[in-house]
Motif scaffolding. Sequence first.
Motif, PDB file in Angstrom:
ATOM      1  N   ASN A   1     -37.108   1.156-108.938  1.00 35.88           N
ATOM      2  CA  ASN A   1     -36.335   0.227-108.106  1.00 35.88           C
ATOM      3  C   ASN A   1     -37.000  -1.146-107.997  1.00 35.88           C
ATOM      4  O   ASN A   1     -36.911  -1.816-106.970  1.00 35.88           O
ATOM      5  CB  ASN A   1     -36.130   0.855-106.712  1.00 35.88           C
ATOM      6  N   GLU A   2     -37.668  -1.553-109.099  1.00 42.81           N
ATOM      7  CA  GLU A   2     -38.366  -2.846-109.080  1.00 42.81           C
ATOM      8  C   GLU A   2     -37.420  -3.999-109.411  1.00 42.81           C
ATOM      9  O   GLU A   2     -37.811  -5.153-109.350  1.00 42.81           O
ATOM     10  CB  GLU A   2     -39.512  -2.849-110.109  1.00 42.81           C
ATOM     11  N   LEU A   3     -36.180  -3.669-109.833  1.00 45.88           N
ATOM     12  CA  LEU A   3     -35.256  -4.726-110.234  1.00 45.88           C
ATOM     13  C   LEU A   3     -34.108  -4.857-109.234  1.00 45.88           C
ATOM     14  O   LEU A   3     -33.561  -3.862-108.758  1.00 45.88           O
ATOM     15  CB  LEU A   3     -34.692  -4.433-111.630  1.00 45.88           C
ATOM     16  N   LEU A   4     -33.776  -6.102-108.939  1.00 48.31           N
ATOM     17  CA  LEU A   4     -32.683  -6.385-108.002  1.00 48.31           C
ATOM     18  C   LEU A   4     -31.337  -6.165-108.678  1.00 48.31           C
ATOM     19  O   LEU A   4     -30.353  -5.787-108.058  1.00 48.31           O
ATOM     20  CB  LEU A   4     -32.828  -7.862-107.610  1.00 48.31           C
ATOM     21  N   GLU A   5     -31.302  -6.465-109.971  1.00 49.51           N
ATOM     22  CA  GLU A   5     -30.116  -6.207-110.807  1.00 49.51           C
ATOM     23  C   GLU A   5     -30.612  -6.094-112.216  1.00 49.51           C
ATOM     24  O   GLU A   5     -31.682  -6.602-112.553  1.00 49.51           O
ATOM     25  CB  GLU A   5     -29.074  -7.335-110.676  1.00 49.51           C
ATOM     26  N   TRP A   6     -29.840  -5.436-113.055  1.00 49.48           N
ATOM     27  CA  TRP A   6     -30.189  -5.406-114.478  1.00 49.48           C
ATOM     28  C   TRP A   6     -28.953  -5.113-115.313  1.00 49.48           C
ATOM     29  O   TRP A   6     -27.956  -4.591-114.783  1.00 49.48           O
ATOM     30  CB  TRP A   6     -31.300  -4.408-114.769  1.00 49.48           C
ATOM     31  N   ALA A   7     -29.018  -5.491-116.595  1.00 48.78           N
ATOM     32  CA  ALA A   7     -27.868  -5.296-117.481  1.00 48.78           C
ATOM     33  C   ALA A   7     -28.326  -5.299-118.930  1.00 48.78           C
ATOM     34  O   ALA A   7     -29.421  -5.788-119.239  1.00 48.78           O
ATOM     35  CB  ALA A   7     -26.865  -6.439-117.271  1.00 48.78           C
ATOM     36  N   THR A   8     -27.453  -4.777-119.772  1.00 47.99           N
ATOM     37  CA  THR A   8     -27.689  -4.867-121.214  1.00 47.99           C
ATOM     38  C   THR A   8     -26.861  -6.029-121.735  1.00 47.99           C
ATOM     39  O   THR A   8     -25.646  -6.089-121.492  1.00 47.99           O
ATOM     40  CB  THR A   8     -27.255  -3.563-121.913  1.00 47.99           C
ATOM     41  N   VAL A   9     -27.538  -6.989-122.373  1.00 43.52           N
ATOM     42  CA  VAL A   9     -26.837  -8.160-122.922  1.00 43.52           C
ATOM     43  C   VAL A   9     -27.300  -8.318-124.371  1.00 43.52           C
ATOM     44  O   VAL A   9     -28.505  -8.322-124.629  1.00 43.52           O
ATOM     45  CB  VAL A   9     -27.201  -9.455-122.136  1.00 43.52           C
ATOM     46  N   PHE A  10     -26.340  -8.469-125.280  1.00 48.71           N
ATOM     47  CA  PHE A  10     -26.668  -8.599-126.710  1.00 48.71           C
ATOM     48  C   PHE A  10     -27.669  -7.526-127.164  1.00 48.71           C
ATOM     49  O   PHE A  10     -28.695  -7.829-127.790  1.00 48.71           O
ATOM     50  CB  PHE A  10     -27.268  -9.984-127.020  1.00 48.71           C
ATOM     51  N   ASP A  11     -27.442  -6.287-126.756  1.00 47.91           N
ATOM     52  CA  ASP A  11     -28.266  -5.137-127.185  1.00 47.91           C
ATOM     53  C   ASP A  11     -29.685  -5.126-126.619  1.00 47.91           C
ATOM     54  O   ASP A  11     -30.509  -4.309-127.011  1.00 47.91           O
ATOM     55  CB  ASP A  11     -28.374  -5.039-128.724  1.00 47.91           C
ATOM     56  N   ASN A  12     -30.016  -6.040-125.732  1.00 45.53           N
ATOM     57  CA  ASN A  12     -31.331  -6.015-125.092  1.00 45.53           C
ATOM     58  C   ASN A  12     -31.158  -5.822-123.581  1.00 45.53           C
ATOM     59  O   ASN A  12     -30.089  -6.104-123.033  1.00 45.53           O
ATOM     60  CB  ASN A  12     -32.077  -7.334-125.341  1.00 45.53           C
ATOM     61  N   SER A  13     -32.231  -5.341-122.941  1.00 43.29           N
ATOM     62  CA  SER A  13     -32.171  -5.159-121.485  1.00 43.29           C
ATOM     63  C   SER A  13     -32.749  -6.389-120.790  1.00 43.29           C
ATOM     64  O   SER A  13     -33.760  -6.953-121.246  1.00 43.29           O
ATOM     65  CB  SER A  13     -32.998  -3.943-121.069  1.00 43.29           C
ATOM     66  N   TYR A  14     -32.097  -6.792-119.697  1.00 38.63           N
ATOM     67  CA  TYR A  14     -32.546  -7.938-118.908  1.00 38.63           C
ATOM     68  C   TYR A  14     -32.458  -7.540-117.437  1.00 38.63           C
ATOM     69  O   TYR A  14     -31.502  -6.879-117.025  1.00 38.63           O
ATOM     70  CB  TYR A  14     -31.614  -9.144-119.089  1.00 38.63           C
ATOM     71  N   GLY A  15     -33.419  -7.959-116.630  1.00 39.18           N
ATOM     72  CA  GLY A  15     -33.323  -7.634-115.206  1.00 39.18           C
ATOM     73  C   GLY A  15     -34.147  -8.585-114.361  1.00 39.18           C
ATOM     74  O   GLY A  15     -35.083  -9.230-114.835  1.00 39.18           O
ATOM     75  N   THR A  16     -33.791  -8.654-113.084  1.00 41.53           N
ATOM     76  CA  THR A  16     -34.446  -9.563-112.142  1.00 41.53           C
ATOM     77  C   THR A  16     -35.469  -8.814-111.297  1.00 41.53           C
ATOM     78  O   THR A  16     -35.088  -7.950-110.490  1.00 41.53           O
ATOM     79  CB  THR A  16     -33.379 -10.160-111.188  1.00 41.53           C
ATOM     80  N   PRO A  17     -36.765  -9.123-111.440  1.00 42.65           N
ATOM     81  CA  PRO A  17     -37.751  -8.472-110.572  1.00 42.65           C
ATOM     82  C   PRO A  17     -37.480  -8.786-109.093  1.00 42.65           C
ATOM     83  O   PRO A  17     -37.247  -9.944-108.728  1.00 42.65           O
ATOM     84  CB  PRO A  17     -39.079  -9.072-111.043  1.00 42.65           C
ATOM     85  N   ARG A  18     -37.462  -7.733-108.289  1.00 40.44           N
ATOM     86  CA  ARG A  18     -37.050  -7.842-106.895  1.00 40.44           C
ATOM     87  C   ARG A  18     -38.072  -8.581-106.007  1.00 40.44           C
ATOM     88  O   ARG A  18     -37.706  -9.464-105.222  1.00 40.44           O
ATOM     89  CB  ARG A  18     -36.869  -6.420-106.354  1.00 40.44           C
ATOM     90  N   ALA A  19     -39.364  -8.224-106.149  1.00 37.82           N
ATOM     91  CA  ALA A  19     -40.360  -8.674-105.163  1.00 37.82           C
ATOM     92  C   ALA A  19     -40.465 -10.201-105.045  1.00 37.82           C
ATOM     93  O   ALA A  19     -40.434 -10.727-103.919  1.00 37.82           O
ATOM     94  CB  ALA A  19     -41.716  -8.049-105.473  1.00 37.82           C
ATOM     95  N   PRO A  20     -40.563 -10.956-106.174  1.00 36.06           N
ATOM     96  CA  PRO A  20     -40.694 -12.413-106.018  1.00 36.06           C
ATOM     97  C   PRO A  20     -39.481 -13.059-105.358  1.00 36.06           C
ATOM     98  O   PRO A  20     -39.614 -14.035-104.605  1.00 36.06           O
ATOM     99  CB  PRO A  20     -40.824 -12.928-107.456  1.00 36.06           C
ATOM    100  N   VAL A  21     -38.292 -12.493-105.621  1.00 38.69           N
ATOM    101  CA  VAL A  21     -37.074 -13.058-105.021  1.00 38.69           C
ATOM    102  C   VAL A  21     -37.103 -12.842-103.515  1.00 38.69           C
ATOM    103  O   VAL A  21     -36.864 -13.771-102.724  1.00 38.69           O
ATOM    104  CB  VAL A  21     -35.811 -12.397-105.629  1.00 38.69           C
ATOM    105  N   GLU A  22     -37.425 -11.614-103.104  1.00 37.56           N
ATOM    106  CA  GLU A  22     -37.431 -11.322-101.671  1.00 37.56           C
ATOM    107  C   GLU A  22     -38.477 -12.165-100.938  1.00 37.56           C
ATOM    108  O   GLU A  22     -38.235 -12.669 -99.846  1.00 37.56           O
ATOM    109  CB  GLU A  22     -37.631  -9.824-101.439  1.00 37.56           C
ATOM    110  N   ALA A  23     -39.649 -12.354-101.597  1.00 41.00           N
ATOM    111  CA  ALA A  23     -40.708 -13.146-100.952  1.00 41.00           C
ATOM    112  C   ALA A  23     -40.257 -14.603-100.788  1.00 41.00           C
ATOM    113  O   ALA A  23     -40.444 -15.202 -99.714  1.00 41.00           O
ATOM    114  CB  ALA A  23     -41.984 -13.073-101.786  1.00 41.00           C
ATOM    115  N   ALA A  24     -39.639 -15.154-101.833  1.00 40.64           N
ATOM    116  CA  ALA A  24     -39.221 -16.564-101.762  1.00 40.64           C
ATOM    117  C   ALA A  24     -38.132 -16.749-100.708  1.00 40.64           C
ATOM    118  O   ALA A  24     -38.188 -17.688 -99.897  1.00 40.64           O
ATOM    119  CB  ALA A  24     -38.727 -17.025-103.125  1.00 40.64           C
ATOM    120  N   LEU A  25     -37.145 -15.848-100.710  1.00 39.81           N
ATOM    121  CA  LEU A  25     -36.043 -16.001 -99.747  1.00 39.81           C
ATOM    122  C   LEU A  25     -36.552 -15.896 -98.318  1.00 39.81           C
ATOM    123  O   LEU A  25     -36.144 -16.668 -97.436  1.00 39.81           O
ATOM    124  CB  LEU A  25     -34.961 -14.931 -99.976  1.00 39.81           C
ATOM    125  N   SER A  26     -37.472 -14.959 -98.084  1.00 37.05           N
ATOM    126  CA  SER A  26     -37.916 -14.822 -96.688  1.00 37.05           C
ATOM    127  C   SER A  26     -38.828 -15.981 -96.282  1.00 37.05           C
ATOM    128  O   SER A  26     -39.004 -16.236 -95.098  1.00 37.05           O
ATOM    129  CB  SER A  26     -38.516 -13.445 -96.397  1.00 37.05           C
TER     130      SER A  26
END
Length: 211
Positions: A70-95
């Motif tokens: 559960n380290e990713l806030l969202e993730w998807a397969t795009v052009f046959d590769n996996s991409y995802g947003t690491p959760r912790a830095p986003v949560e730290a910045a927003l707070s």
Amino acid sequence: MSVERRGLMFVLSSPSGAGKTTLSRLLIERMPGLRMSVSATTRPMRPGEVDGRDYWFVDQPRFKEMVQHNELLEWATVFDNSYGTPRAPVEAALSAGQDVMFDIDWQGTQQLREKARADVVSVFILPPSAADLEKRLHSRAQDSDAVIRSRMSRATHELSHWAEYDYIVINHDIDEAFAEVQSILKAERLKRERRTGLTTFVRELQLQLEK
Ligand SMILES: Nc1ncnc2c1ncn2[C@@H]1O[C@H](COP(=O)(O)OP(=O)(O)OP(=O)(O)O)[C@@H](O)[C@H]1O
Ligand SMILES: Nc1nc2c(ncn2[C@@H]2O[C@H](COP(=O)(O)O)[C@@H](O)[C@H]2O)c(=O)[nH]1
């Protein structure tokens, strides 16, 4: 006088090559208080890309582990590769009251909206024409002809999601497109519901007026 506010999630999406990376670099340079979310990806590094700046380049087992933990806030397969947003830095910045910018596709945008609708501001970038899009993918000179063909053939599908976005910007001239995206961010920062310090500020004003 700055009034305290909640950070927002500023999302840029587009067909590959329409100009998200270019616009997001300009925004980061020129808009204080805005941080870039650095995604994790399994795609190979392009010439000139730097691990930890452009992406976190990881292998498939590590990406799977990030999903499972559960380290990713969202993730998807795009052009046959996996991409995802690491959760912790986003949560730290927003707070900390900072805004976070995301260069992610429509699948990731849908997931962010499901998790935090009120905090997400989404912008879809359109190229002025198909010929310009193809020219830009070639001028970037970082992908093979086969990769460019596959990105062009995915563009129609990406485009079909344009109406899910809050704002649409046509990237004809980069300076104009930048000015438009910058105006959107500035206006969204001023929205009453995000400015958590306003109640205190107005109460103080009223006290001053009553004296
Ligand atoms: N308004 C513009 N006019 C001409 N060229 C542009 C314009 N905006 C961006 N470009 C160029 O187009 C190419 C693709 O831009 P960019 O890498 O920003 O696209 P992108 O949407 O981030 O693509 P991807 O989704 O593949 O990462 C780059 O070489 C960039 O310099
Ligand atoms: N859902 C997500 N999509 C992402 C993320 N990081 C990037 N992307 C999107 O992938 C394509 C291709 O990017 P490229 O760098 O290989 O050209 C593009 O549409 C990006 O917006 C992510 O974390 N999640």
